[in-house]
Design a protein around this motif. Structure first.
Motif, mmCIF file in Angstrom:
data_model
loop_
_atom_site.group_PDB
_atom_site.id
_atom_site.type_symbol
_atom_site.label_atom_id
_atom_site.label_comp_id
_atom_site.label_asym_id
_atom_site.label_seq_id
_atom_site.Cartn_x
_atom_site.Cartn_y
_atom_site.Cartn_z
ATOM 1 N N ALA A 1 0.831 -1.212 0.000
ATOM 2 C CA ALA A 1 0.000 0.000 0.000
ATOM 3 C C ALA A 1 0.863 1.259 0.000
ATOM 4 N N LEU A 2 1.971 1.229 0.726
ATOM 5 C CA LEU A 2 2.877 2.381 0.732
ATOM 6 C C LEU A 2 3.424 2.648 -0.666
ATOM 7 N N LYS B 1 2.038 1.777 -3.520
ATOM 8 C CA LYS B 1 0.912 2.253 -4.357
ATOM 9 C C LYS B 1 0.662 3.734 -4.085
ATOM 10 N N LEU B 2 0.627 4.111 -2.806
ATOM 11 C CA LEU B 2 0.412 5.506 -2.423
ATOM 12 C C LEU B 2 1.503 6.397 -3.023
ATOM 13 N N TYR B 3 2.729 5.944 -2.939
ATOM 14 C CA TYR B 3 3.861 6.707 -3.473
ATOM 15 C C TYR B 3 3.781 6.820 -4.993
ATOM 16 N N GLU C 1 1.222 6.670 -6.953
ATOM 17 C CA GLU C 1 0.085 7.484 -7.402
ATOM 18 C C GLU C 1 0.191 8.950 -7.019
ATOM 19 N N ASN C 2 1.095 9.283 -6.084
ATOM 20 C CA ASN C 2 1.161 10.661 -5.580
ATOM 21 C C ASN C 2 2.574 11.219 -5.543
ATOM 22 N N PRO D 1 -2.032 2.651 4.935
ATOM 23 C CA PRO D 1 -1.484 3.800 4.199
ATOM 24 C C PRO D 1 -2.467 4.414 3.206
ATOM 25 N N LEU D 2 -3.460 3.638 2.753
ATOM 26 C CA LEU D 2 -4.450 4.160 1.801
ATOM 27 C C LEU D 2 -5.720 4.643 2.484
ATOM 28 N N GLN E 1 -8.514 6.954 4.006
ATOM 29 C CA GLN E 1 -9.032 8.195 3.420
ATOM 30 C C GLN E 1 -8.470 9.445 4.095
ATOM 31 N N ILE F 1 -5.186 10.116 2.505
ATOM 32 C CA ILE F 1 -5.406 10.628 1.141
ATOM 33 C C ILE F 1 -5.826 12.114 1.205
ATOM 34 N N ILE G 1 -2.871 14.347 1.920
ATOM 35 C CA ILE G 1 -2.017 14.482 0.730
ATOM 36 C C ILE G 1 -2.614 15.469 -0.268
#
Length: 195
Positions: free
Chosen positions: A81-82, A84-86, A88-89, A184-185, A187, A190, A193
């Motif tokens: 998840a970390l 994926k978060l990184y 995408e952002n 990490p994902l 809401q 998010i 961020i």
């Protein structure tokens, strides 16, 4: 009489020494506190898993998530998840991973082993740093800053386990702490961020 005089002098010397040492300790503590209070997140630099020094001022203008990580923890799948978060952002967020062996001996590997594990199992591309201690007497200075309100402005919360998350805004100010169980994902992360 001479014995009493001798004991009196000895007592005065011990008292003077004690007062001197107490003053010296207070002066040293005040100096550390004053220095710590003025230190900014951007003044830190650390060695990454590649062996290169990374200056944290290079992260100015982005949100930052600092995470203490481990390879053999029930929360280790959060690496996915970390990442994926990184991915995408990455235009507005940087994630900084800090391997630590403080909880249950769940990060026993060398820096090279940690690097291989993260790459092979989770495709981690966000910055990962040398293994550090995140609590206790040998706590790394970055985690001292993150967990001391006198330094960061409000937070005293230490990592309670692996994969605790500290959010820092674009100005280098600590704005939120999340315990391990928060995905990490989530809401709320998010929203921070995207704010």
């Amino acid at each position: 009489m001479k014995v009493l005089l001798f004991l009196g002098c000895l007592l005065l010397l011990v008292s003077a020494y004690s007062i001197s040492k107490t003053h010296e300790a207070k002066t040293h503590t005040n100096s550390i506190t004053e220095n710590a209070m003025v230190k900014s997140f951007y003044e830190f630099s650390m060695i990454d898993l590649e062996g290169k020094e990374v200056d944290f001022s290079s992260f100015k203008g982005k949100k930052i998530m600092v995470v203490n990580v481990a390879s053999k923890c029930g929360y280790t799948p959060q690496y996915e998840a970390l990442q994926k978060l990184y991915s995408e952002n990455s235009d507005k967020l940087v994630i900084l991973g800090f391997p630590a062996n403080n909880f249950g001996g769940q990060e026993p590997g060398s820096n090279e082993e940690i690097k291989s594990f993260c790459s092979e199992n989770y495709g981690v591309t966000f910055p990962m740093f040398e293994k550090v201690s995140v609590k206790g007497f040998d706590k790394h200075p970055i985690f001292r800053w993150l967990t001391d309100a006198a330094m960061n402005g409000w937070n005293n919360e230490e990592p309670s386990w692996n994969f605790c998350k500290y959010m820092i805004d674009e100005k280098g100010e600590l704005i939120k702490y999340f315990p391990s169980k928060v995905d990490p994902l989530d809401q709320e992360i998010i929203d921070i961020i995207n704010a």
